[in-house]
Design a protein around this motif. Structure first.
Motif, PDB file in Angstrom:
ATOM      1  N   GLN A  85      -5.672  -1.447  -3.920  1.00  0.00           N
ATOM      2  CA  GLN A  85      -5.527  -1.296  -5.361  1.00  0.00           C
ATOM      3  C   GLN A  85      -4.975   0.096  -5.700  1.00  0.00           C
ATOM      4  O   GLN A  85      -4.108   0.247  -6.562  1.00  0.00           O
ATOM      5  CB  GLN A  85      -6.874  -1.512  -6.053  1.00  0.00           C
ATOM      6  CG  GLN A  85      -6.794  -1.456  -7.579  1.00  0.00           C
ATOM      7  CD  GLN A  85      -8.144  -1.700  -8.227  1.00  0.00           C
ATOM      8  OE1 GLN A  85      -9.190  -1.520  -7.603  1.00  0.00           O
ATOM      9  NE2 GLN A  85      -8.130  -2.097  -9.481  1.00  0.00           N
ATOM     10  N   ILE A  86      -5.495   1.113  -5.008  1.00  0.00           N
ATOM     11  CA  ILE A  86      -4.982   2.472  -5.209  1.00  0.00           C
ATOM     12  C   ILE A  86      -3.513   2.529  -4.814  1.00  0.00           C
ATOM     13  O   ILE A  86      -2.680   3.103  -5.530  1.00  0.00           O
ATOM     14  CB  ILE A  86      -5.799   3.482  -4.372  1.00  0.00           C
ATOM     15  CG1 ILE A  86      -7.252   3.525  -4.861  1.00  0.00           C
ATOM     16  CG2 ILE A  86      -5.174   4.878  -4.458  1.00  0.00           C
ATOM     17  CD1 ILE A  86      -8.166   4.366  -3.981  1.00  0.00           C
ATOM     18  N   ALA A  87      -3.169   1.929  -3.664  1.00  0.00           N
ATOM     19  CA  ALA A  87      -1.786   1.946  -3.188  1.00  0.00           C
ATOM     20  C   ALA A  87      -0.855   1.239  -4.169  1.00  0.00           C
ATOM     21  O   ALA A  87       0.229   1.743  -4.492  1.00  0.00           O
ATOM     22  CB  ALA A  87      -1.705   1.298  -1.810  1.00  0.00           C
ATOM     23  N   HIS A  88      -1.266   0.065  -4.638  1.00  0.00           N
ATOM     24  CA  HIS A  88      -0.441  -0.684  -5.582  1.00  0.00           C
ATOM     25  C   HIS A  88      -0.222   0.121  -6.863  1.00  0.00           C
ATOM     26  O   HIS A  88       0.891   0.151  -7.413  1.00  0.00           O
ATOM     27  CB  HIS A  88      -1.108  -2.015  -5.914  1.00  0.00           C
ATOM     28  CG  HIS A  88      -1.225  -2.932  -4.738  1.00  0.00           C
ATOM     29  ND1 HIS A  88      -2.066  -4.019  -4.725  1.00  0.00           N
ATOM     30  CD2 HIS A  88      -0.616  -2.913  -3.528  1.00  0.00           C
ATOM     31  CE1 HIS A  88      -1.964  -4.637  -3.562  1.00  0.00           C
ATOM     32  NE2 HIS A  88      -1.098  -3.978  -2.818  1.00  0.00           N
ATOM     33  N   HIS A  89      -1.253   0.775  -7.344  1.00  0.00           N
ATOM     34  CA  HIS A  89      -1.147   1.576  -8.561  1.00  0.00           C
ATOM     35  C   HIS A  89      -0.149   2.715  -8.365  1.00  0.00           C
ATOM     36  O   HIS A  89       0.693   2.985  -9.229  1.00  0.00           O
ATOM     37  CB  HIS A  89      -2.524   2.136  -8.926  1.00  0.00           C
ATOM     38  CG  HIS A  89      -2.528   2.972 -10.169  1.00  0.00           C
ATOM     39  ND1 HIS A  89      -2.337   2.428 -11.426  1.00  0.00           N
ATOM     40  CD2 HIS A  89      -2.680   4.311 -10.352  1.00  0.00           C
ATOM     41  CE1 HIS A  89      -2.374   3.397 -12.327  1.00  0.00           C
ATOM     42  NE2 HIS A  89      -2.580   4.541 -11.697  1.00  0.00           N
ATOM     43  N   ARG A  90      -0.208   3.377  -7.192  1.00  0.00           N
ATOM     44  CA  ARG A  90       0.711   4.480  -6.920  1.00  0.00           C
ATOM     45  C   ARG A  90       2.155   3.981  -6.821  1.00  0.00           C
ATOM     46  O   ARG A  90       3.084   4.630  -7.299  1.00  0.00           O
ATOM     47  CB  ARG A  90       0.327   5.188  -5.616  1.00  0.00           C
ATOM     48  CG  ARG A  90      -0.993   5.958  -5.665  1.00  0.00           C
ATOM     49  CD  ARG A  90      -0.924   7.102  -6.666  1.00  0.00           C
ATOM     50  NE  ARG A  90      -2.032   8.029  -6.525  1.00  0.00           N
ATOM     51  CZ  ARG A  90      -3.241   7.860  -7.049  1.00  0.00           C
ATOM     52  NH1 ARG A  90      -3.508   6.777  -7.752  1.00  0.00           N
ATOM     53  NH2 ARG A  90      -4.181   8.769  -6.877  1.00  0.00           N
ATOM     54  N   VAL A  91       2.363   2.826  -6.181  1.00  0.00           N
ATOM     55  CA  VAL A  91       3.710   2.275  -6.054  1.00  0.00           C
ATOM     56  C   VAL A  91       4.268   1.920  -7.430  1.00  0.00           C
ATOM     57  O   VAL A  91       5.420   2.250  -7.761  1.00  0.00           O
ATOM     58  CB  VAL A  91       3.712   1.040  -5.137  1.00  0.00           C
ATOM     59  CG1 VAL A  91       5.060   0.327  -5.187  1.00  0.00           C
ATOM     60  CG2 VAL A  91       3.395   1.447  -3.699  1.00  0.00           C
ATOM     61  N   LEU A  92       3.466   1.237  -8.264  1.00  0.00           N
ATOM     62  CA  LEU A  92       3.922   0.862  -9.600  1.00  0.00           C
ATOM     63  C   LEU A  92       4.257   2.088 -10.440  1.00  0.00           C
ATOM     64  O   LEU A  92       5.262   2.115 -11.167  1.00  0.00           O
ATOM     65  CB  LEU A  92       2.852   0.027 -10.301  1.00  0.00           C
ATOM     66  CG  LEU A  92       2.678  -1.403  -9.771  1.00  0.00           C
ATOM     67  CD1 LEU A  92       1.433  -2.043 -10.349  1.00  0.00           C
ATOM     68  CD2 LEU A  92       3.906  -2.242 -10.090  1.00  0.00           C
ATOM     69  N   ASN A  93       3.444   3.124 -10.350  1.00  0.00           N
ATOM     70  CA  ASN A  93       3.712   4.353 -11.089  1.00  0.00           C
ATOM     71  C   ASN A  93       5.030   4.982 -10.657  1.00  0.00           C
ATOM     72  O   ASN A  93       5.794   5.493 -11.475  1.00  0.00           O
ATOM     73  CB  ASN A  93       2.568   5.351 -10.899  1.00  0.00           C
ATOM     74  CG  ASN A  93       1.382   5.048 -11.785  1.00  0.00           C
ATOM     75  OD1 ASN A  93       1.469   4.207 -12.687  1.00  0.00           O
ATOM     76  ND2 ASN A  93       0.269   5.697 -11.529  1.00  0.00           N
ATOM     77  N   GLU A  94       5.286   4.958  -9.347  1.00  0.00           N
ATOM     78  CA  GLU A  94       6.521   5.551  -8.844  1.00  0.00           C
ATOM     79  C   GLU A  94       7.735   4.743  -9.314  1.00  0.00           C
ATOM     80  O   GLU A  94       8.767   5.308  -9.690  1.00  0.00           O
ATOM     81  CB  GLU A  94       6.492   5.625  -7.318  1.00  0.00           C
ATOM     82  CG  GLU A  94       7.759   6.158  -6.676  1.00  0.00           C
ATOM     83  CD  GLU A  94       8.091   7.587  -7.078  1.00  0.00           C
ATOM     84  OE1 GLU A  94       9.260   7.998  -6.899  1.00  0.00           O
ATOM     85  OE2 GLU A  94       7.193   8.301  -7.583  1.00  0.00           O
ATOM     86  N   LEU A  95       7.615   3.419  -9.314  1.00  0.00           N
ATOM     87  CA  LEU A  95       8.721   2.592  -9.783  1.00  0.00           C
ATOM     88  C   LEU A  95       8.978   2.805 -11.268  1.00  0.00           C
ATOM     89  O   LEU A  95      10.134   2.851 -11.716  1.00  0.00           O
ATOM     90  CB  LEU A  95       8.430   1.115  -9.497  1.00  0.00           C
ATOM     91  CG  LEU A  95       8.446   0.713  -8.017  1.00  0.00           C
ATOM     92  CD1 LEU A  95       8.006  -0.734  -7.857  1.00  0.00           C
ATOM     93  CD2 LEU A  95       9.816   0.913  -7.409  1.00  0.00           C
ATOM     94  N   ARG A  96       7.915   2.934 -12.045  1.00  0.00           N
ATOM     95  CA  ARG A  96       8.086   3.203 -13.479  1.00  0.00           C
ATOM     96  C   ARG A  96       8.732   4.567 -13.682  1.00  0.00           C
ATOM     97  O   ARG A  96       9.584   4.740 -14.566  1.00  0.00           O
ATOM     98  CB  ARG A  96       6.734   3.143 -14.186  1.00  0.00           C
ATOM     99  CG  ARG A  96       6.113   1.750 -14.245  1.00  0.00           C
ATOM    100  CD  ARG A  96       4.897   1.728 -15.167  1.00  0.00           C
ATOM    101  NE  ARG A  96       4.161   0.485 -15.042  1.00  0.00           N
ATOM    102  CZ  ARG A  96       2.994   0.365 -14.406  1.00  0.00           C
ATOM    103  NH1 ARG A  96       2.450   1.440 -13.854  1.00  0.00           N
ATOM    104  NH2 ARG A  96       2.396  -0.784 -14.327  1.00  0.00           N
ATOM    105  N   ARG A  97       8.312   5.541 -12.880  1.00  0.00           N
ATOM    106  CA  ARG A  97       8.866   6.886 -13.018  1.00  0.00           C
ATOM    107  C   ARG A  97      10.363   6.881 -12.766  1.00  0.00           C
ATOM    108  O   ARG A  97      11.126   7.619 -13.385  1.00  0.00           O
ATOM    109  CB  ARG A  97       8.174   7.832 -12.039  1.00  0.00           C
ATOM    110  CG  ARG A  97       8.564   9.296 -12.206  1.00  0.00           C
ATOM    111  CD  ARG A  97       7.976  10.152 -11.105  1.00  0.00           C
ATOM    112  NE  ARG A  97       8.600   9.896  -9.825  1.00  0.00           N
ATOM    113  CZ  ARG A  97       9.780  10.395  -9.462  1.00  0.00           C
ATOM    114  NH1 ARG A  97      10.482  11.150 -10.299  1.00  0.00           N
ATOM    115  NH2 ARG A  97      10.289  10.120  -8.275  1.00  0.00           N
TER     116      ARG A  97
END
Length: 351
Positions: A85-97
């Protein structure tokens, strides 16, 4: 002794036990979690991000685990889903960025990310090799152009010091100086990443690194391999294609007499069939010794760093064969590369 085997190893701690220990101040517990799960986190991130960004995700995720260990509640689920869940959140944040839209953060997108994780519970060796290689390439790109050119030609293009000097139109001494100074700067460029991982593992008896998380001696080994490949006093032994193999396929073997470290650099290899890998062999005292297995990258290149007693002696023969993905105890498969060329016939087994 109460009938117990005194030599028996204690049972391995579960992820949940380790994260609770980490929350209690046992910092080395993060090292075990990192070694177990960092390849999976990298594989997940690599599905949608470039290798450099995936490396950053791995570091961010485990820093979050370190700082948030006390918030882990086993009653709400196991450690692995919490980590993902932490990993998915970090990946999504990076894609949004990056303002990219392959994943929008919707429930469907989260299901896609979950499917990525479930589809690869044990990331491939090739993905993890890419993770390690990309750190070196990224550091190389940050060197000043003169050093980057010289070291890149020596290390990645397999040129000798004399050839580097000729290509760059330099004096031999200048080429050697640039290669050596580039090596020193390369280590400096890599040191912040290594320092971060050392920080994660404060108090740990083992030092894990991006080069080989499960091998305490890997950083030293890779540095020695880098020195070996770029040293002017080590002359490569060229291994040619065997009959029936692509004519452009070849390898260079580098080793120093009396030193147990050798580097096999492979070029122009075709992708092996599904379920197979290339396995390298060295013949010593009539016995074939495995140097390791490898899958080539998209350019047909690969490198094996071998640390074996037999490497300290001049080889009687060298061979690259096609073997099942689990590897073979002896060279039983088709020979792709061989030295000497007249010994490229059918293997005679493991001696």
């Amino acid at each position: 002794m109460n009938g117990r085997d005194a030599s028996a190893k204690p049972p391995e701690e579960t992820d949940e036990q380790l994260v609770h220990a980490l929350a209690g101040g046992r910092q080395e517990a993060l090292g075990a979690l990192f070694a177990r799960h960092a390849p999976l986190v990298f594989a997940i991130a690599r599905q949608t991000l470039d290798a450099a960004a995936a490396e950053d995700i791995v570091q961010d995720v485990f820093l979050a685990v370190w700082h948030g260990a006390a918030t882990f509640d086993e009653g709400r689920g196991a450690f692995r889903p919490w980590l993902l869940q932490i990993a998915h959140h970090r990946v999504l944040n990076e894609l949004r960025r990056r303002s990219r839209k392959p994943l929008s953060g919707t429930e469907a997108d989260r299901e896609r990310l979950e499917a990525v994780a479930d589809a690869s519970p044990e990331p491939s060796a090739e993905l993890w090799r890419e993770f390690r290689r990309s750190a070196v390439r990224e550091a190389l790109e940050q060197l000043p152009p003169p050093q980057r050119q010289a070291l890149g030609l020596a290390f990645f293009d397999e040129l000798t010091h004399e050839q580097v000097a000729s290509v760059l139109n330099l004096r031999l001494g200048t080429a050697k100086s640039r290669i050596r100074s580039g090596l020193q700067r390369l280590r400096t460029q890599l040191s912040p990443v290594l320092a971060l991982l050392a920080l994660i593992l404060v108090g740990s008896a083992a030092t894990l690194s991006i080069f080989e998380l499960r091998d305490r001696a890997a950083v030293s080994r890779d540095e020695r391999a880098l020195d070996l490949v770029t040293s002017s006093d080590v002359h490569p032994l060229r291994i040619e294609a065997a009959p029936g193999a692509p004519a452009e396929a070849h390898a260079n073997w580098r080793a120093r007499p009396g030193t147990k470290l050798g580097v096999l650099s492979l070029s122009h290899l075709p992708a092996p069939p599904t379920g197979f890998v290339y396995q390298a062999w060295l013949l010593h005292e009539g016995v074939w010794i495995s140097l390791g297995t490898v899958l080539p990258d998209a350019d047909g290149k690969a490198r094996i760093v071998a640390e074996e007693e037999a490497v300290a002696f001049p080889p009687e023969a060298l061979r690259l064969t096609l073997e099942p993905s689990s590897g073979s105890p002896a060279p039983l498969g088709r020979t792709i590369l061989a030295w000497p060329a007249d010994k490229a016939g059918p293997p005679s087994g493991g001696g």
